[in-house]
Design a protein around this motif. Structure first.
Motif, short mmCIF file in Angstrom:
data_model
loop_
_atom_site.label_atom_id
_atom_site.label_comp_id
_atom_site.label_asym_id
_atom_site.label_seq_id
_atom_site.Cartn_x
_atom_site.Cartn_y
_atom_site.Cartn_z
N GLU A 36 0.90 -1.26 0.08
CA GLU A 36 -0.01 -0.15 0.09
C GLU A 36 0.77 1.29 -0.22
O GLU A 36 0.42 2.22 -0.35
N LYS A 37 2.06 1.20 0.74
CA LYS A 37 2.81 2.33 0.55
C LYS A 37 3.46 2.66 -0.87
O LYS A 37 4.31 1.64 -1.14
N GLN A 38 2.97 3.59 -1.68
CA GLN A 38 3.56 3.74 -2.90
C GLN A 38 4.43 5.17 -3.03
O GLN A 38 3.69 6.04 -2.81
N GLY A 39 5.68 5.01 -3.13
CA GLY A 39 6.54 6.03 -3.24
C GLY A 39 7.20 6.35 -1.83
O GLY A 39 6.80 5.62 -0.98
N PRO A 464 -6.39 9.02 8.26
CA PRO A 464 -5.68 8.29 7.07
C PRO A 464 -4.18 8.74 7.64
O PRO A 464 -3.68 9.53 7.89
N CYS A 465 -3.16 7.34 7.26
CA CYS A 465 -2.03 7.29 7.57
C CYS A 465 -1.26 8.21 6.36
O CYS A 465 -1.51 8.15 5.28
N PRO A 466 -0.56 9.51 6.99
CA PRO A 466 0.24 10.23 6.25
C PRO A 466 1.45 9.89 5.24
O PRO A 466 1.87 10.62 4.40
N PHE A 467 1.69 8.55 5.62
CA PHE A 467 2.99 8.16 5.01
C PHE A 467 2.74 6.86 4.07
O PHE A 467 3.72 6.14 3.99
N ILE A 468 1.40 6.47 3.71
CA ILE A 468 1.13 5.67 2.83
C ILE A 468 1.37 6.19 1.25
O ILE A 468 1.74 5.54 0.36
N LYS A 470 -1.00 7.08 -1.35
CA LYS A 470 -1.50 6.22 -2.53
C LYS A 470 -1.47 7.12 -3.68
O LYS A 470 -1.70 8.24 -3.58
N GLN A 471 -1.40 6.34 -4.86
CA GLN A 471 -1.04 6.72 -6.08
C GLN A 471 -2.43 6.71 -7.00
O GLN A 471 -3.48 6.14 -6.73
#
Length: 622
Positions: A36-39, A464-468, A470-471
């Motif tokens: 889920e972590k993109q970038g 929402p988690c600020p370090f995921i 999403k793209q």
């Protein structure tokens, strides 16, 4: 199962449950990290560059230049406005065979950065076992280990405070299942590691606090050495923790003074102070860093007022841990709470009148009155260590808006409060345990467990988690898209934002050649492109004419997402403040892209969110 096995399980039941909880938390975090972590955030790439780049802390600057003193833009860099080998990017984020375990380079790089070198030395050690290779899992492994120890010592603290294994497990569940802990795991920087260190410091202080004997005083022998060593390691990881530990140590010294343990107060206080002194002796550049950082903040003006910045920070502190949210324009949930209280009061008054003569109501009233009369004694039963722990963490949170530009950092500012999340969870569980226990001791844990589960569902839905990161639809790994190609990178729109170049080394580490510039560069500089054929262009979406053909092509990659982005930007606080004083005519890059697209085969491959900006990836020969 024999008696020994049963005895073992009974004795270690809580530890087994804790282990299972931690394993579940780690598995879930690994899943989110992998799928889920993109970038990446620029600071995550800085973690690798500062650890592994040999005597070159910043990708866009030659060695020896302190980044905050540099104002030369792209024109002053030695890797921009010309073609460079893609190996430059790879060498920045990886350890080379002949540069393994080069701790002198790590130390040197940090002298030119803002932070002490311990975390970077640890990451460099891990990467040194994999020369020439890059993986985000190297840094993530540090967070995995850190989280295990955070949970263990959080459990031990809660166990000491409440004498209950079950309440301690509830505390670990609240922290481990929240967005705050997930953020601590996902962000690849020193903050997870330092959260582990400071949580361990809190535990050893609590152990010392609880060791007090009227005749012997505090047990310094078995606690202060751990506190001193951990403090030294913590100071060698991050500067701001010096303030937090310093305030906490002052409060503990005051407590010792109140108990007339003056000699022990000096031993304890000078042990922590000695750790600070040893740190400064080993890393004297702290004086320069703090001085330069403080001087930079003295001349800084913020777009938001202090209250707005504080509310934004509190929204993360409390929202990501216990679901209490704040709006920067109003108090958010306070209006709903007020309405609910008025409604409850309006409902309670007629019911009290209606049932005033019923036996069950009279019994309930008598018990309630008795509980109210017992409030003073109940308050006195609170462990003062919780207050001592809250003071430095509260001061830290209230000072942060003055030392960090939240308007620029946005939700990434949550990194600074990773160390506060465990304290918030511990405090809340401790207070709720006292409150529920005042009414029922038999079902206290069951009620708290149910409340925690419900709260975690709400927290994960509302924060929402600020370090995921999403793209959008059609997103591809930029590293795969750039592999083996000649890449033209417009890292930012203006020359002053050359630091955006720092976001791309991991993405472009396998590119063949790279030309780095900005979208408003003069035409003469772009003539240097003639040396090689451009195969991939990476350019900020904002560089295109919003009414032009290229912008429409970019929108067509994911129209729904772009509609949401534009709507949110118009309604966001950032947009409100950023539009103040806005003027000037924009220069767009459309015509230049058209000139490069002489065969008409160029297509927008996909868009990616990088450092809060949206970039279009354009294949020139699709």
């Amino acid at each position: 199962m024999d008696k020994d096995e049963k005895s073992f399980l009974k004795k270690h039941r809580a530890h087994i449950v804790l282990a299972v909880m931690i394993i579940i938390q780690l598995i879930y975090s690994c899943y989110v990290f992998a799928y889920e972590k993109q970038g990446t955030h620029s600071d995550e790439i800085w973690s690798y560059g500062l650890s592994n780049s040999y005597y070159r802390p910043f990708i866009y600057l030659p060695d020896g230049i302190y980044q905050d003193e540099y104002d030369g833009g792209y024109e002053g860099s030695d890797i921009t406005n010309k073609w460079i080998d893609g190996k430059v990017m790879n060498d920045y984020v990886t350890v080379q065979e002949d540069e393994r375990f080069a701790y002198d380079s790590v130390y040197h790089n940090q002298v030119l950065d803002h932070h002490p070198p311990l975390y970077y030395a640890i990451l460099h050690t891990i990467c040194s076992f994999f020369p020439g290779k890059f993986s985000l899992w190297y840094a993530f492994s540090i967070n995995l280990v850190s989280m295990v120890f955070i949970q263990i010592f959080l459990y031990k603290m809660m166990r000491l405070l409440t004498s209950s294994d079950k309440v301690a497990l509830v505390c670990c569940m609240l922290y481990g299942g929240g967005v705050g802990a997930l953020s601590t795991m996902l962000f690849l920087r020193q903050y997870g590691f330092m959260t582990m260190l400071i949580t361990m410091i809190w535990y050893w202080n609590l152990k010392m606090f609880r060791s007090f004997d009227k005749e012997k005083g505090f047990d310094l022998k078995h606690n202060v050495p751990f506190i001193a060593v951990l403090s030294f390691l913590l100071f060698f990881t991050n500067y701001t923790t010096c303030m937090v530990v310093g305030i906490f140590t002052g409060c503990m010294c005051l407590y010792m003074l109140c108990h007339k343990r003056i000699k022990q107060m000096f031993i304890y206080g000078f042990s922590v102070l000695g750790s600070l002194g040893l740190f400064i002796a080993a890393y004297p550049y702290v004086v320069m860093h703090v001085g330069l950082y403080g001087g930079a903040n003295d001349n800084k003006s913020y777009k938001w007022g202090y209250i707005q910045r504080l509310k934004y920070l509190l929204n993360h502190v409390l929202g990501d841990s216990i679901g209490i949210h704040f709006s920067i324009f109003n108090m958010g949930n306070s209006a709903y709470v007020f309405v609910a209280l008025v409604f409850a009061l309006a409902l309670a008054v007629p019911l009290c009148v209606l049932f005033r003569k019923e036996k069950w109501f009279i019994s309930f009233k008598d018990k309630a009155v008795k509980k109210v009369k017992g409030i003073p004694g109940w308050i006195r039963s609170f462990d003062i260590f919780v207050l001592i722990l809250l003071i430095p963490n509260t001061v830290y949170v209230f000072i942060l808006p003055e030392i960090s530009d939240i308007t620029v950092m946005g939700s990434a500012v949550a990194r600074y409060i990773f160390i506060v999340y465990p304290v918030v969870c511990l405090t809340v569980v401790y207070i709720v345990n006292k409150l529920v226990g005042a009414f029922t001791e038999k079902y206290t844990v069951q009620i708290m467990a149910a409340m925690t589960v419900a709260l975690l569902v709400y927290v994960n839905m509302s924060s929402p988690c600020p370090f995921i990161n999403k793209q959008m639809k059609g997103y591809r790994d930029p590293a795969t898209a750039a592999e083996g190609k000649n890449v033209l990178l417009f890292a930012s729109e203006t020359t002053g934002n050359i630091w955006y170049t720092q976001c791309f080394p991991a993405y472009l580490r396998d590119a063949k050649n790279i030309f780095i510039t900005y979208s408003k560069v003069d035409t003469e500089t772009l003539n240097n492109l003639g040396e090689k054929e451009t195969e991939l262009i990476i350019v900020p979406v904002n560089s295109f004419d919003p009414d032009g053909l290229w912008h429409n092509r970019i929108r067509d990659t994911d129209p729904e997402s772009f509609d949401i982005i534009e709507k949110n930007h118009k309604e966001s606080a950032y947009s409100v403040f950023d539009r103040i004083g806005e003027s000037g005519k924009k220069i767009y890059i459309d015509s230049f892209i058209d000139d490069l697209n002489d065969n008409g085969n160029a297509e927008v491959s996909f868009c990616a969110s990088i450092q809060g900006e949206y970039y279009a990836f354009i294949d020139m020969d699709n």
